[in-house]
Design a protein around this motif. Sequence first.
Motif, PDB file in Angstrom:
ATOM      1  N   ALA A 492       0.855  -1.184   0.000  1.00 59.31           N
ATOM      2  CA  ALA A 492       0.000   0.000   0.000  1.00 59.31           C
ATOM      3  C   ALA A 492       0.893   1.236   0.000  1.00 59.31           C
ATOM      4  CB  ALA A 492      -0.911   0.009   1.223  1.00 59.31           C
ATOM      5  N   CYS A 493       0.351   2.313  -0.527  1.00 61.64           N
ATOM      6  CA  CYS A 493       1.106   3.563  -0.565  1.00 61.64           C
ATOM      7  C   CYS A 493       1.290   4.077   0.868  1.00 61.64           C
ATOM      8  CB  CYS A 493       0.357   4.596  -1.394  1.00 61.64           C
ATOM      9  SG  CYS A 493       1.087   6.237  -1.286  1.00 61.64           S
ATOM     10  N   PRO A 494       2.519   4.369   1.261  1.00 61.51           N
ATOM     11  CA  PRO A 494       2.729   4.823   2.636  1.00 61.51           C
ATOM     12  C   PRO A 494       2.193   6.241   2.877  1.00 61.51           C
ATOM     13  CG  PRO A 494       4.802   4.804   1.435  1.00 61.51           C
ATOM     14  CD  PRO A 494       3.781   4.209   0.521  1.00 61.51           C
ATOM     15  N   PHE A 495       1.901   6.964   1.808  1.00 62.33           N
ATOM     16  CA  PHE A 495       1.336   8.315   1.984  1.00 62.33           C
ATOM     17  C   PHE A 495      -0.175   8.268   2.136  1.00 62.33           C
ATOM     18  CE2 PHE A 495       5.291   9.540  -0.299  1.00 62.33           C
ATOM     19  CZ  PHE A 495       5.807  10.383   0.670  1.00 62.33           C
ATOM     20  N   CYS A 496      -0.837   7.555   1.210  1.00 64.83           N
ATOM     21  CA  CYS A 496      -2.297   7.646   1.185  1.00 64.83           C
ATOM     22  C   CYS A 496      -2.985   6.318   1.479  1.00 64.83           C
ATOM     23  CB  CYS A 496      -2.763   8.192  -0.157  1.00 64.83           C
ATOM     24  SG  CYS A 496      -2.570   7.026  -1.524  1.00 64.83           S
ATOM     25  N   GLY A 497      -2.246   5.223   1.563  1.00 65.73           N
ATOM     26  CA  GLY A 497      -2.862   3.938   1.878  1.00 65.73           C
ATOM     27  C   GLY A 497      -3.458   3.231   0.666  1.00 65.73           C
ATOM     28  N   VAL A 515       5.486   3.424  -7.432  1.00 66.75           N
ATOM     29  CA  VAL A 515       4.761   4.654  -7.739  1.00 66.75           C
ATOM     30  C   VAL A 515       3.299   4.460  -7.353  1.00 66.75           C
ATOM     31  CG1 VAL A 515       4.067   6.252  -9.567  1.00 66.75           C
ATOM     32  CG2 VAL A 515       6.320   5.165  -9.655  1.00 66.75           C
ATOM     33  N   CYS A 516       2.715   5.472  -6.705  1.00 55.02           N
ATOM     34  CA  CYS A 516       1.303   5.388  -6.327  1.00 55.02           C
ATOM     35  C   CYS A 516       0.458   6.038  -7.423  1.00 55.02           C
ATOM     36  CB  CYS A 516       1.075   6.113  -4.999  1.00 55.02           C
ATOM     37  SG  CYS A 516      -0.666   6.200  -4.542  1.00 55.02           S
ATOM     38  N   LYS A 517      -0.588   5.315  -7.850  1.00 54.61           N
ATOM     39  CA  LYS A 517      -1.408   5.818  -8.946  1.00 54.61           C
ATOM     40  C   LYS A 517      -2.653   6.571  -8.457  1.00 54.61           C
ATOM     41  CE  LYS A 517      -0.174   4.741 -12.614  1.00 54.61           C
ATOM     42  NZ  LYS A 517       0.894   5.423 -13.393  1.00 54.61           N
ATOM     43  N   GLN A 520      -5.339  11.487  -5.680  1.00 56.11           N
ATOM     44  CA  GLN A 520      -5.209  12.495  -4.636  1.00 56.11           C
ATOM     45  C   GLN A 520      -3.938  12.335  -3.796  1.00 56.11           C
ATOM     46  OE1 GLN A 520      -7.432  15.034  -4.413  1.00 56.11           O
ATOM     47  NE2 GLN A 520      -8.304  14.105  -6.251  1.00 56.11           N
ATOM     48  N   CYS A 521      -3.061  11.446  -4.218  1.00 60.76           N
ATOM     49  CA  CYS A 521      -1.936  11.119  -3.334  1.00 60.76           C
ATOM     50  C   CYS A 521      -0.924  12.253  -3.222  1.00 60.76           C
ATOM     51  CB  CYS A 521      -1.223   9.864  -3.839  1.00 60.76           C
ATOM     52  SG  CYS A 521       0.130   9.382  -2.765  1.00 60.76           S
ATOM     53  N   ARG A 522      -0.454  12.418  -2.024  1.00 60.56           N
ATOM     54  CA  ARG A 522       0.558  13.421  -1.728  1.00 60.56           C
ATOM     55  C   ARG A 522       1.821  13.220  -2.574  1.00 60.56           C
ATOM     56  NH1 ARG A 522       1.446  17.281   2.931  1.00 60.56           N
ATOM     57  NH2 ARG A 522       3.583  17.897   2.535  1.00 60.56           N
ATOM     58  N   SER A 523       2.072  11.981  -2.979  1.00 62.66           N
ATOM     59  CA  SER A 523       3.285  11.702  -3.760  1.00 62.66           C
ATOM     60  C   SER A 523       3.197  12.322  -5.151  1.00 62.66           C
ATOM     61  CB  SER A 523       3.502  10.197  -3.880  1.00 62.66           C
ATOM     62  OG  SER A 523       2.516   9.621  -4.726  1.00 62.66           O
ATOM     63  N   GLY A 524       1.991  12.648  -5.595  1.00 54.37           N
ATOM     64  CA  GLY A 524       1.824  13.322  -6.880  1.00 54.37           C
ATOM     65  C   GLY A 524       2.426  12.542  -8.042  1.00 54.37           C
TER      66      GLY A 524
HETATM   67 ZN   LIG Z   1      -0.499   7.274  -2.507  1.00 55.98          ZN
END
Ligand SMILES: [Zn+2]
Length: 1016
Positions: A492-497, A515-517, A520-524
């Motif tokens: 899971a994305c550590p920024f947004c889950g 990469v988080c897809k 709205q993720c903070r990782s952009g």
């Molecule tokens: Zn994310």
Amino acid sequence: MTQGKVEAQTRFVSWLDGRVTAEGRGDGESVLDADPSGVYWLGRLAPESDAAGVGRERRMAPCAVGMRVRPGDAGPWSFPVRVRALAWNRARGSQDPGEKWEKTKPVDVVIRVDVAAGAVGVAYGGQQIAEALDAAGAPGSSAEVRVTDESWRGDPELVVELVNTTPEGPRQRGERHLFEAELRVLDLETVPFLLESLPESFRYDRRLPAIGINCGVAVLEPRELATTDQVIVERNRPQYTFDRTDAAVLSLTFDRLIDDPVATLTRLVDAYAMWGRDHWSPERLRRRADDENWQPEMLRQAQEAAEEHAGELERLRAGVEALRQDAELRRAFELMNRAMSLAARGRYSGWRPFQIGFVLSVLPSLVREGSDWGTVETVWFATGGGKTETYLALLVLAAFYDRLRGKLAGITAWSRFPLRMLSLQQTQRFADALAAAEVVRQDHHVPGDPISLGYFIGSGATPNEVPTAPTEHNPVDVDDPGMADRYQVLTACPFCGSEDLKMKFHRGDWTLRHVCKASQCRSGGRPLPVYVVDQEIYRFLPTVVIGTLDKAALISMQGGMRAFVEGPAGRCSRPGHGFTYAKRAKRPSGCLVPDCPGESSPLAARERTRFAPSFRLQDELHLLRDSLGAVDSHYESLLDALQLELTGTTPKIIASSATLTGFERQVRVLYNRPGRVFPVPGPSARESFWTRDTSSLLRRFVAVWPRGVTLEWVSDRTTTILQQSVRRLVDEPQRVCAEAGIDPSHVPMLLDLYGTHVVYGNTVRDVEAARRSLGTQVPVTPLNAAQLTGQTPFEEVRETLQRLLRPEPGFNDRLHVVTASSMISHGVDVDRLNVMTVLGVPLTTAEFIQATARVGRSHPGLVYVIHKVGRERDAAVFSHFTPFIEQGDRFVEPIPVTRSSRRVLELTTSAAIEARRLFVHEPRSAWGRLTTVDMLRKYAAQTGLGATEEARACAAALGVEEQHHLAFGDVNRLLETYFMRLENPGDGAKWPQQLLARPPMRSLRDVEAQIPVSDD
Ligand SMILES: [Zn+2]
Ligand SMILES: [Zn+2]
């Protein structure tokens, strides 16, 4: 009134266990289509005439059950004994007489026993029992009660047994075994045994009411002792906040600690002080000594323990004081709380007292005043208490504190696990905490590189490096479209889950990234701050590196390891390439990106020293034993010595351990430093300031003695019964709920929590055998199984964990059985695992504790320990199973570890020579490289480097002191040979490694298994 969840779970565990027991003993069955002696493993007694052997064979199929008791007086004794048993016959008139069996009526007789002093095997009630059996339908069967006076042992002591005396011959149609056999001793006043194998302690109760013979003993009434087929021991769930630490009295929320850490923590420490006055004061200890009949030695121990408590209290006060005085530390503490609050994502809002207590206890050494820095801090806490978060709090705090004091890049902490396979779940938790710290860093304008995580595993799980084309040693194929996906570590994305993660290999900067897809993720859409390739870890120096202990071996092989003891050589001029290291033929600038055309701008010497790690962490310290411990002790010294020589600093060492047995010595051996543990144990095993037992069930342990059948049979039957029973929740929920006394609304929850069963084997062979027999011996369909051992491929482990954590909606699609080895004992935290079968008692008590802690993490658990009674150790554990479970830590064997093995020294000296060449000499050389024998010879000539001086340095780096003449002499000789070869490479040695007596180890486990490790 609705029934609570825990109540329903507890009842269900009891019902499940009842099903297994009933089926194992034959309760409720009256006909059977197989010989019952091949089916049941509980309650049966073999005929004495068959049990020819002694010891081991007798244990496999015992002909007697009974108990050892201590009468209150010296005899003669007179008391009643109650005997119950039954038999099985071949069915009369059956077409196929061998295939049908019928149970007889049970017999229940009370026999008067009059025992004279000195009686040996005196028999009672033989005729009475035989007549009862005859009347019940088992003519020819017989049994008797036998009593022996063993008061010669010191105190009055009797052995009372029920023996199956059925002779050969007369049971034409019947099974000669007796079944559902039980013996009770009535109306005999007894005194408890004292468990002599355990030392006296003011913390524990050593009393045992009776000792079972081939069985357990239950106290039904004060004067009614009964044999039991299984020994059931229940442990209760601990709680962490109560009385003075109750949330209503003392709030330890993140918000509170952000707003006013000093006042809040002062209240915590004051509460600890007051609790200490209640429990550890001299008056209190004297009163307990009187009430509990302590020996003078126990009082002395308690007084010592009171001093340890006082010491801990003082450290906590010093921690608050450090926070009060050091503004940067206070700021780092505040930012840490912000980050951990973010990472918690609302699942919890603050700390348990022991978690923040541990952080507080380490703070005084963080401000580097006094000698505390050199003390190894070990956190010792029951698994499941939140140890990982405690660790993470400290790491995040340290990362911020580093940043605030000017260390803007580099590794803050290197955290090691002793096992090859690092838990993916643990990694995710680390990533979540560090990503949260990165968000806080950005929002609060803390300077420096992004806070990031390195997953330092390599070989097999993740690549050491991504080559431009696959090679014999490195098959990673950069052109393979599926390559990147294979190395996904986060779920899971550590920024947004979000679980919408993609793996990408970016050719431009040669990185393998998550990469988080999520939109709205903070990782952009930028790569997540997690590095999984060794080379990228060297290039980007993540804030926290987690990995296996084995990686320490790279210190003698990888130039990139320089940043683990000092700092890199420089930075590449190309953006996205990161740090550079020593120049090599293939890497002319020292940049690790293949064919990089850039240049390296060197770091200033002063800047470089700031890169050195502030912490090394060791998880599961107790596993560093035997040869692994011996080898590691030398590598720990080597890492320390290099860092000290190159930067003038050493890292602080933090550890966690499952046991305190011999821990001080172990820490001393491994790290050459004094050790301390947090928290110091409380005044009783069940209660301290930080934790105490509640009345709610944690785990029910059931000791099983497979009588007359194999352990494998019992294991397969247990799996079958558990799975069939759980499935009845689907097929006939109303009936099961009525039987178990459960509100039907809980059925889906129970199916979720008790539908997956772990079969734990002590060796990979046991695990594989268990897995194979699931297919043939467990008649349940569908039966979905998975296996988790050290040999299971990385991708499969990831998939299995995902299925366990996020089960399929339909029960039939889920995993039902997981066969596993100790691989799951470390960091597999799945709340849905609540039933386990352990195949034979693990070799060490620590492993037993760790393995069984995998179940019942959040809900009541059920653990079957099927004993291999042919083994002495298993028989011994069975005979004192209750204290084994209740006082587990006291049974943990001292950990065998030494640093003065000359055999190991021979292996590690090569590592010291090579590491010193790479990190001490090479950077000093005029050419910036010492990769050939010719260069090295020239360097030695120019600098006057010789065998004597280098031997002294290597010995010191390995922690070998000059007064250890033998070991010191060994190192000297190895260096003399090395320098002799350097001067006269008669055999044409070209590379420095060829000068070594043997190549450095590639893994800390490279020691041949046979090497005896001793203090020689
Ligand atoms: Zn994310
Ligand atoms: Zn470059």
